[in-house]
Design a protein around this motif. Sequence first.
Motif, short mmCIF file in Angstrom:
data_model
loop_
_atom_site.label_atom_id
_atom_site.label_comp_id
_atom_site.label_asym_id
_atom_site.label_seq_id
_atom_site.Cartn_x
_atom_site.Cartn_y
_atom_site.Cartn_z
N UNK A 252 0.80 -1.23 0.00
CA UNK A 252 0.00 0.00 0.00
C UNK A 252 0.82 1.27 0.00
N UNK A 253 2.12 1.15 -0.27
CA UNK A 253 3.03 2.32 -0.22
C UNK A 253 3.09 2.99 -1.59
N UNK A 254 3.10 4.33 -1.59
CA UNK A 254 3.13 5.04 -2.88
C UNK A 254 4.30 6.03 -3.00
N UNK A 255 5.04 6.24 -1.92
CA UNK A 255 6.21 7.13 -2.02
C UNK A 255 7.49 6.32 -1.81
N UNK A 256 8.34 6.35 -2.80
CA UNK A 256 9.60 5.60 -2.77
C UNK A 256 10.74 6.61 -2.58
N UNK A 257 11.42 6.51 -1.46
CA UNK A 257 12.48 7.45 -1.12
C UNK A 257 13.83 6.73 -1.27
N UNK A 258 14.64 7.22 -2.18
CA UNK A 258 15.90 6.52 -2.49
C UNK A 258 17.10 7.27 -1.92
N UNK B 43 24.82 6.57 -9.56
CA UNK B 43 23.72 5.61 -9.72
C UNK B 43 22.49 6.22 -10.37
N UNK B 44 22.71 7.15 -11.30
CA UNK B 44 21.57 7.85 -11.91
C UNK B 44 20.67 6.90 -12.72
N UNK B 45 21.17 5.72 -13.08
CA UNK B 45 20.35 4.77 -13.85
C UNK B 45 19.09 4.38 -13.07
N UNK B 46 19.18 4.39 -11.74
CA UNK B 46 18.00 4.03 -10.94
C UNK B 46 16.90 5.07 -11.16
N UNK B 47 17.30 6.33 -11.10
CA UNK B 47 16.33 7.41 -11.31
C UNK B 47 15.76 7.35 -12.73
N UNK B 48 16.64 7.12 -13.70
CA UNK B 48 16.18 7.05 -15.10
C UNK B 48 15.16 5.92 -15.29
N UNK B 49 15.36 4.82 -14.58
CA UNK B 49 14.45 3.68 -14.73
C UNK B 49 13.02 4.06 -14.33
N UNK B 50 12.90 5.00 -13.39
CA UNK B 50 11.57 5.38 -12.92
C UNK B 50 11.13 6.73 -13.50
N UNK B 51 11.62 7.03 -14.70
CA UNK B 51 11.16 8.21 -15.43
C UNK B 51 10.68 7.77 -16.80
N UNK B 52 9.73 8.50 -17.40
CA UNK B 52 9.27 8.11 -18.73
C UNK B 52 10.40 8.21 -19.76
N UNK B 53 10.34 7.37 -20.80
CA UNK B 53 11.33 7.39 -21.87
C UNK B 53 10.54 7.43 -23.19
N UNK C 77 3.23 1.91 -15.24
CA UNK C 77 2.17 1.96 -14.21
C UNK C 77 2.76 2.46 -12.88
N UNK C 78 3.96 1.96 -12.56
CA UNK C 78 4.63 2.40 -11.32
C UNK C 78 4.90 3.90 -11.39
N UNK C 79 5.41 4.34 -12.54
CA UNK C 79 5.75 5.77 -12.69
C UNK C 79 4.50 6.63 -12.51
N UNK C 80 3.39 6.15 -13.04
CA UNK C 80 2.16 6.95 -12.97
C UNK C 80 1.54 6.96 -11.57
N UNK C 81 1.78 5.92 -10.80
CA UNK C 81 1.04 5.82 -9.52
C UNK C 81 1.89 6.14 -8.29
#
Length: 276
Positions: free
Chosen positions: A48-54, A60-70, A90-94
Amino acid sequence: MQISKCLFPVAGYGTRFLPATKAIPKEMLPILTKPLIQYGVEEAISAGITTMAMVTNKYKSAIQQHFEPHFELEKSISGAKSGLLAEVNEIIQTCDFTYVEQPQMLGLGQAIYTGKNLLGNEDFAVILPDDLCTNSAASVLKQMTGVAAKYPDCCIVAIEEVPLESVNKYGIIAGEELEKGIFRVNNMVEKPAPEQALSNLAIIGRYILTPEIFAVLENTPADKNGEIQITDALLTLAKQGKVIAYQFQGKRFDCGSVQGFLNANNYFAKKAAFNP
Ligand code: UTP
């Protein structure tokens, strides 16, 4: 109270996977086609978690890129292959993603402390994505939120039995069993020698922490390697009866080690073969 934020301490260098992890974050290594970090985020969502704090670092910018639209990639795979990005889109949108850099690798406790400003004054989950957990029913973190609801004001750590010769890789707990698989922790030691182990109950990479942990971390001294250990901070709270250890249902793969990573790939490959 519903836990809304999950902290992912992902600043480590992943030296056991060098040279692969020289340019690619360990958390981006795939189990079949999905990177480890996405499994972790999906587990948080299942709770039920919706905020992911890294908590990350500048390499390690590839992690951020993975969760951005391409958008270019999406355009080029539209049609038959468009479903390949559906889950991550879906993850990126929610979900919301927030990031902070840990300037120096000074231990998991310090990494968690670095995430303080991303979290606010509420209970939060912690997932170490290199511990990949899977279960046919409720996910491990979802199981832990149920335990947290029963023991308010306590931190919850996930534990599993490990062979005695492996206790020196883990934080090891001792405690009183309150109900089946649920212990009130009264002692814990980070990476003990087998002959000094309190038990073979090892803490794995899943926690639910109360915000009280930050004040404790501020007063937790570094260990002999100069690192601040979350186990040491939790011991302070355990002495006040505020740490619960939960023996989870499911399977865990230590994907921070090459053998565990291979085992996870084999396990998921077999599962995919039965269920293509
Ligand atoms: P590990 O020690 O397993 O990860 O830390 P590592 O350092 O990346 O791997 P090796 O040992 O060099 O191969 C457990 C988790 O804690 C994070 C790591 O990213 C990993 O998810 N961590 C550890 C931090 O974020 N910061 C730290 O200072 C230490």
